[in-house]
Design a protein around this motif. Structure first.
Motif, mmCIF file in Angstrom:
data_model
loop_
_atom_site.group_PDB
_atom_site.id
_atom_site.type_symbol
_atom_site.label_atom_id
_atom_site.label_comp_id
_atom_site.label_asym_id
_atom_site.label_seq_id
_atom_site.Cartn_x
_atom_site.Cartn_y
_atom_site.Cartn_z
ATOM 1 N N LYS A 153 0.468 18.941 12.901
ATOM 2 C CA LYS A 153 -0.182 18.978 11.586
ATOM 3 C C LYS A 153 -0.521 17.571 11.108
ATOM 4 N N ALA A 154 0.346 16.604 11.421
ATOM 5 C CA ALA A 154 0.080 15.215 11.023
ATOM 6 C C ALA A 154 -1.036 14.602 11.871
ATOM 7 N N HIS A 192 -7.400 8.156 14.053
ATOM 8 C CA HIS A 192 -6.537 8.753 13.037
ATOM 9 C C HIS A 192 -6.546 7.907 11.764
ATOM 10 N N PRO A 193 -6.670 8.533 10.595
ATOM 11 C CA PRO A 193 -6.759 7.761 9.353
ATOM 12 C C PRO A 193 -5.496 6.951 9.022
ATOM 13 N N LEU A 194 -4.341 7.339 9.554
ATOM 14 C CA LEU A 194 -3.106 6.611 9.246
ATOM 15 C C LEU A 194 -2.702 5.605 10.314
ATOM 16 N N VAL A 195 -2.932 5.939 11.584
ATOM 17 C CA VAL A 195 -2.410 5.086 12.668
ATOM 18 C C VAL A 195 -3.501 4.489 13.544
ATOM 19 N N ASP A 252 4.430 6.857 17.653
ATOM 20 C CA ASP A 252 5.757 6.568 17.096
ATOM 21 C C ASP A 252 5.674 6.276 15.598
ATOM 22 N N ILE A 253 4.638 5.552 15.198
ATOM 23 C CA ILE A 253 4.431 5.285 13.768
ATOM 24 C C ILE A 253 4.179 6.604 13.030
ATOM 25 N N LEU A 254 3.352 7.455 13.612
ATOM 26 C CA LEU A 254 3.073 8.756 13.001
ATOM 27 C C LEU A 254 4.354 9.580 12.904
ATOM 28 N N ALA A 255 5.170 9.555 13.959
ATOM 29 C CA ALA A 255 6.436 10.303 13.959
ATOM 30 C C ALA A 255 7.366 9.786 12.861
#
Length: 184
Positions: A34-35, A126-129, A165-168
């Motif tokens: 989902k992330a 990915h917008p975050l990572v 790993d950052i996303l996790a």
């Protein structure tokens, strides 16, 4: 879906995992999936479909650096599904909707290409990572030939692994919860 399957995708905590049914219906997604992709639980039940999402959601179009490759693969998978059961009304309705709402889908549908992908790679922005490449393996589930488990991984010691790993860690810091249990 069997409770054990929810437990399995939940146990794959550091790796995104999706369970897809017929027509690429999203039956379940763990927190990492989902992330990484989309919160399929936040969608109305009838819209929880991978092909519909990839063609009709602008977020999907911007997420995939190789969107046209991934979108064509979704078309070819739906063609494979139609070949398995040409009289399935839900598949026919999905194809009709996508042909009407997406010019790209309609164009690629007319090419009549069929392919079932069991493994491959996806390039993401990915917008975050940031940029990363994920590899996937699809696993058929014994006793339920219409259900596939997709697990996404990254190469060890790569920038993609660092991004995952950052996303996790971001997912772990967020609200807890179980894998999504999308009703089909």
């Amino acid at each position: 879906m069997r409770p054990g399957l929810y437990q399995l995708i939940d146990a794959l905590d550091g790796e995104p995992a999706l369970v897809l049914g017929r027509r690429t219906d999203v039956l379940a997604a763990n927190r990492m999936a989902k992330a990484l992709f989309a919160d399929f639980d936040g969608m109305p039940r009838e819209e929880r479909n991978y092909a519909r999402w990839i063609f009709l959601d602008e977020g999907a179009r911007s997420l995939f650096a190789d969107w046209s490759d991934q979108a064509r693969a979704a078309v070819e998978s739906l063609r494979f599904e139609v070949g398995r059961d040409p009289h399935d009304k839900a598949t026919t309705a999905l194809v009709a909707e996508l042909r009407e709402r997406s010019r790209d889908f309609d164009q690629w549908w007319e090419q009549h290409r069929v392919h079932q992908r069991t493994h491959g790679s996806k390039r993401l922005r990915h917008p975050l990572v940031g940029d990363l490449t994920v590899d996937y393996e699809s696993l058929a589930l014994p006793g339920d030939p219409d259900t596939m488990l997709y697990v996404y991984t990254t190469a060890p010691d790569s920038s993609s692994r660092q991004a995952m790993d950052i996303l996790a860690s971001w997912v772990a810091a967020g609200p807890g919860g179980q894998p999504s249990r999308s009703e089909s």
